[in-house]
Scaffold this motif. Sequence first.
Motif, short mmCIF file in Angstrom:
data_model
loop_
_atom_site.label_atom_id
_atom_site.label_comp_id
_atom_site.label_asym_id
_atom_site.label_seq_id
_atom_site.Cartn_x
_atom_site.Cartn_y
_atom_site.Cartn_z
N VAL A 66 31.41 32.24 37.29
CA VAL A 66 29.98 31.92 37.28
C VAL A 66 29.40 32.41 35.97
N ALA A 67 28.96 31.48 35.14
CA ALA A 67 28.41 31.82 33.82
C ALA A 67 26.90 31.63 33.87
N ASP A 68 26.20 32.63 34.42
CA ASP A 68 24.77 32.50 34.61
C ASP A 68 23.96 33.32 33.60
N THR A 69 24.63 33.96 32.65
CA THR A 69 23.95 34.71 31.59
C THR A 69 24.70 34.48 30.28
N ALA A 70 24.08 34.87 29.17
CA ALA A 70 24.74 34.76 27.87
C ALA A 70 26.01 35.59 27.84
N GLU A 71 25.95 36.79 28.42
CA GLU A 71 27.13 37.65 28.45
C GLU A 71 28.25 37.02 29.27
N ALA A 72 27.89 36.42 30.40
CA ALA A 72 28.90 35.78 31.25
C ALA A 72 29.53 34.59 30.52
N ARG A 73 28.73 33.85 29.76
CA ARG A 73 29.30 32.72 29.00
C ARG A 73 30.28 33.22 27.94
N ASP A 74 29.94 34.34 27.29
CA ASP A 74 30.86 34.92 26.31
C ASP A 74 32.18 35.30 26.97
N GLN A 75 32.09 35.85 28.18
CA GLN A 75 33.29 36.25 28.91
C GLN A 75 34.14 35.04 29.27
N VAL A 76 33.51 33.94 29.65
CA VAL A 76 34.25 32.71 29.97
C VAL A 76 35.00 32.21 28.74
#
Length: 352
Positions: A122-132
């Motif tokens: 689940v990429a619901d934040t900028a940080e989560a998108r970086d992790q993906v």
Amino acid sequence: MSDALRTAVSRPATLEDVARVAGVSRSTVSRVINGIRNVDLEIQETVRQAIAATGYVPNSAARSLVTRRAGSIALVLSGVAGEVEDEDTARNRVLTDPFFGRALSGVVGALRPRGLHPLLMVADTAEARDQVVGHLKQGGADGAVLVSTDPEDPLPSRLVEVGMPVVLFARPVRPIPISYVDLAHRDGARLAADHLAARGCRQVAMIGGPAGVPAAQDRLTGFREAMARHGFPYVPCVEGDFTQRGGELAMERLLAENPGLDGVFAGNDLMAQGAMFVLHEHGRRIPDDVAVIGFDDSSAALASRPRLTTVRQPVEEMAAELTRLLLARVENPAGPVTSVIFEPNLVVRQSA
């Protein structure tokens, strides 16, 4: 039963057991398991039968060393349309929407026969998108099925830029070289308009989805164009956010501004469900006073009372096709990008 097979079934089968049962070398079995194509088709079938007979389960870690693949596909749910109060609210909106459960079912169904597994992210934040992006670049998955509901989501472009095999559910807002699966949304909206006009509705309104989402705009455009062909040049519309609460708020406003309305088309089933709740509160009978049509044919359509007439979007089939496109992309990263457009149909129930 052969000695080799009798030995194999008395303990976990090994690659050597499969080779003995198949009557081929260990290296040949390895090539078949790892999908290396320079093996005669008849021998491949013999090896597969030996695998089934022995119950051999390939070692995924060892297999990944040979194929340099993770043996898994990421299903990435990225962003939510509209404003939300906090990250938890955003995540809950994504995970509780019936659409995402149907998409997950389609992906799992397409992967299971191939022995692959989905990795839900689940990429619901900028940080989560970086992790993906980091996880995929490091080989944590062989590719990504991306479901994004945010028109400003940068993740599709980022994954394309790093050369990751990725496919997208729904047409991207901005043109990028990415394969996608979508629905003929305008045609679906026309089905709704035709049905309301055929019922004799004369004061029709619409609850639209977020303005920046292509599917929402296609549904609005298709509905207005079809109503114009039926002699109704103006259709009032209030924008919603694809949630039940959004449908409630939009319906309250539409009733205040158009008290005589007798037909409503909502951009998805959750908003239609919210609209029906408000209509009941105002003493409007459905469909006698106001006919209501939704879009998606999700679980919300069956949970509504009366049950909701809706435009069906075959989400499970679309997600399965999207997964097949991704697997083809994994096999041939240099292949051309493509698109597959599904056709909608109207499911008539009691609300219209």
